[in-house]
Design an enzyme around this catalytic site. Sequence first.
Site, mmCIF file in Angstrom:
data_model
loop_
_atom_site.group_PDB
_atom_site.id
_atom_site.type_symbol
_atom_site.label_atom_id
_atom_site.label_comp_id
_atom_site.label_asym_id
_atom_site.label_seq_id
_atom_site.Cartn_x
_atom_site.Cartn_y
_atom_site.Cartn_z
ATOM 1 N N ASN A 9 1.239 -1.190 -0.097
ATOM 2 C CA ASN A 9 -0.124 0.228 -0.127
ATOM 3 C C ASN A 9 1.034 1.389 0.261
ATOM 4 O O ASN A 9 1.839 1.569 1.489
ATOM 5 C CB ASN A 9 -0.858 -0.328 1.420
ATOM 6 C CG ASN A 9 -1.585 1.464 1.274
ATOM 7 O OD1 ASN A 9 -1.667 2.109 0.559
ATOM 8 N ND2 ASN A 9 -2.143 1.192 2.708
ATOM 9 N N TRP A 10 0.874 1.655 -1.872
ATOM 10 C CA TRP A 10 1.904 3.091 -1.421
ATOM 11 C C TRP A 10 1.345 4.021 -0.664
ATOM 12 O O TRP A 10 2.202 5.065 -0.593
ATOM 13 C CB TRP A 10 2.091 3.106 -2.712
ATOM 14 C CG TRP A 10 2.667 1.795 -3.052
ATOM 15 C CD1 TRP A 10 3.184 0.952 -2.981
ATOM 16 C CD2 TRP A 10 3.442 2.603 -4.353
ATOM 17 N NE1 TRP A 10 3.680 0.476 -4.234
ATOM 18 C CE2 TRP A 10 4.246 0.362 -4.636
ATOM 19 C CE3 TRP A 10 3.063 2.715 -5.698
ATOM 20 C CZ2 TRP A 10 4.590 0.081 -6.502
ATOM 21 C CZ3 TRP A 10 3.165 2.061 -7.095
ATOM 22 C CH2 TRP A 10 4.469 0.901 -7.242
ATOM 23 N N LYS A 11 -0.298 4.358 -0.520
ATOM 24 C CA LYS A 11 -1.001 5.531 0.279
ATOM 25 C C LYS A 11 -0.516 6.697 -0.315
ATOM 26 O O LYS A 11 -0.080 6.331 -1.718
ATOM 27 C CB LYS A 11 0.460 5.807 2.027
ATOM 28 C CG LYS A 11 -0.407 4.624 2.646
ATOM 29 C CD LYS A 11 0.294 4.711 4.040
ATOM 30 C CE LYS A 11 0.249 3.405 4.444
ATOM 31 N NZ LYS A 11 -0.290 2.988 6.621
ATOM 32 N N HIS A 95 -9.852 1.028 5.587
ATOM 33 C CA HIS A 95 -7.999 0.914 5.605
ATOM 34 C C HIS A 95 -8.360 2.231 7.008
ATOM 35 O O HIS A 95 -9.382 2.862 6.515
ATOM 36 C CB HIS A 95 -7.487 1.854 4.450
ATOM 37 C CG HIS A 95 -6.000 1.848 4.810
ATOM 38 N ND1 HIS A 95 -5.365 2.666 6.035
ATOM 39 C CD2 HIS A 95 -4.885 0.940 4.813
ATOM 40 C CE1 HIS A 95 -4.098 2.375 6.377
ATOM 41 N NE2 HIS A 95 -3.137 1.564 5.999
ATOM 42 N N GLU A 97 -6.740 4.436 8.041
ATOM 43 C CA GLU A 97 -6.954 6.308 7.592
ATOM 44 C C GLU A 97 -7.715 6.628 6.776
ATOM 45 O O GLU A 97 -7.892 7.829 7.407
ATOM 46 C CB GLU A 97 -5.439 6.281 6.803
ATOM 47 C CG GLU A 97 -4.485 5.570 7.521
ATOM 48 C CD GLU A 97 -2.728 5.344 6.840
ATOM 49 O OE1 GLU A 97 -2.936 5.572 5.809
ATOM 50 O OE2 GLU A 97 -1.778 5.028 7.765
ATOM 51 N N GLU A 167 -5.331 -5.177 10.145
ATOM 52 C CA GLU A 167 -4.077 -3.477 10.706
ATOM 53 C C GLU A 167 -4.648 -2.802 12.008
ATOM 54 O O GLU A 167 -5.057 -2.261 11.861
ATOM 55 C CB GLU A 167 -4.060 -2.922 9.615
ATOM 56 C CG GLU A 167 -3.561 -3.075 8.502
ATOM 57 C CD GLU A 167 -3.577 -2.569 7.165
ATOM 58 O OE1 GLU A 167 -2.426 -3.150 6.921
ATOM 59 O OE2 GLU A 167 -4.038 -1.698 7.210
ATOM 60 N N GLY A 173 2.803 2.328 10.822
ATOM 61 C CA GLY A 173 3.562 3.800 10.836
ATOM 62 C C GLY A 173 4.479 3.751 11.316
ATOM 63 O O GLY A 173 5.097 4.971 12.008
ATOM 64 N N SER A 212 3.499 -1.502 10.480
ATOM 65 C CA SER A 212 5.011 -2.020 10.076
ATOM 66 C C SER A 212 5.721 -3.673 10.130
ATOM 67 O O SER A 212 6.228 -3.274 10.861
ATOM 68 C CB SER A 212 5.723 -1.376 12.123
ATOM 69 O OG SER A 212 4.696 -0.125 12.182
ATOM 70 N N GLY A 233 3.184 -0.948 4.194
ATOM 71 C CA GLY A 233 2.687 0.277 3.585
ATOM 72 C C GLY A 233 3.932 1.090 3.643
ATOM 73 O O GLY A 233 4.666 0.301 2.516
ATOM 74 N N GLY A 234 5.191 1.338 4.266
ATOM 75 C CA GLY A 234 6.464 2.426 4.051
ATOM 76 C C GLY A 234 7.441 1.335 3.520
ATOM 77 O O GLY A 234 8.270 1.531 2.810
HETATM 78 P P1 13P Z 1 3.019 0.466 7.447
HETATM 79 O O1 13P Z 1 3.748 -0.287 7.066
HETATM 80 O O2 13P Z 1 3.945 1.995 7.147
HETATM 81 O O3 13P Z 1 2.813 0.852 9.180
HETATM 82 O O4 13P Z 1 1.453 0.474 6.787
HETATM 83 C C1 13P Z 1 0.271 -0.484 6.778
HETATM 84 C C2 13P Z 1 -0.556 0.147 6.596
HETATM 85 O O5 13P Z 1 -1.351 0.544 6.847
HETATM 86 C C3 13P Z 1 -0.488 -0.879 4.861
HETATM 87 O O6 13P Z 1 -1.751 -0.835 4.840
#
Ligand code: 13P
Length: 250
Positions: A9-11, A95, A97, A167, A173, A212, A233-234
């Site tokens: 997930n590149w956000k 998600h 967010e 999640e 994050g 993470s 994510g990251g």
């Molecule tokens: P991180 O891997 O950056 O913690 O993000 C997880 C995430 O929200 C994937 O959708």
Amino acid sequence: MRRKLVAGNWKMNGSADSIRKLLQGIREGAAGVAAVDLAVFPPFVYLGLVEQQLSGAPVAWGTQNLSEHGSGAYTGEVAGSMLLDFHCTYVLVGHSERRTLYGETDDLVARKFAVARKLGIKPILCVGETLDEREQGVTEAVVGRQLKAVLTLEGIGAFIDAVIAYEPVWAIGTGRTATSQQAQDVHAFIRAQLAAIDPAVASQTRILYGGSMKAANAGELLSMSDIDGGLIGGASLDAKEFLAIAEAGG
Ligand code: 13P
């Protein structure tokens, strides 16, 4: 046997230039992790680029959101049918967010899930509790409620092709990963909720962990019996790291 799925997930990250390089790295390394399914979730505007660069590669793609509406006067929104124009396999719904920053309710998330399915796009339903909720001991109540909203609207059959991503919000994050046992416990709870209605569907549904996750902790998480992959994510913004996570699941 459930095949593992490792999804990035590149956000809201990247540029045409950085995404071109990232896709090139993923494309080059994807054949080396053939035992695991791969998928990436770029921002909408880079879908064309992703489709162009990944066509023929063993990597699927999708988006991070979709509208609950079919078409019309919804400024700033993107319809599911538009995702089909770019041959998206998956779409993320709910998600954390989206839930916390944009006020998406369980009901709205369930409707988005339904829209995706109707179009033949596989929804990845994201669920998870906040730190407060974990500390209050209501993790299962929260995750159960998020799941039930979809089960009530769509029924158990909806999960044959769908994916669930657990999640924990406190792990996203933050660098603070759930321990493999903490994650496994919630994954087992989710599967038990499905199994109470239909054990055959429950045994097929892939449940990913997100929060993470990186190459250094992926092996342990992915070795747990109910963890069927990761939503990253990251660490998915680096092709080598992303592929190393997938390798850990192979
Ligand atoms: P991180 O891997 O950056 O913690 O993000 C997880 C995430 O929200 C994937 O959708």
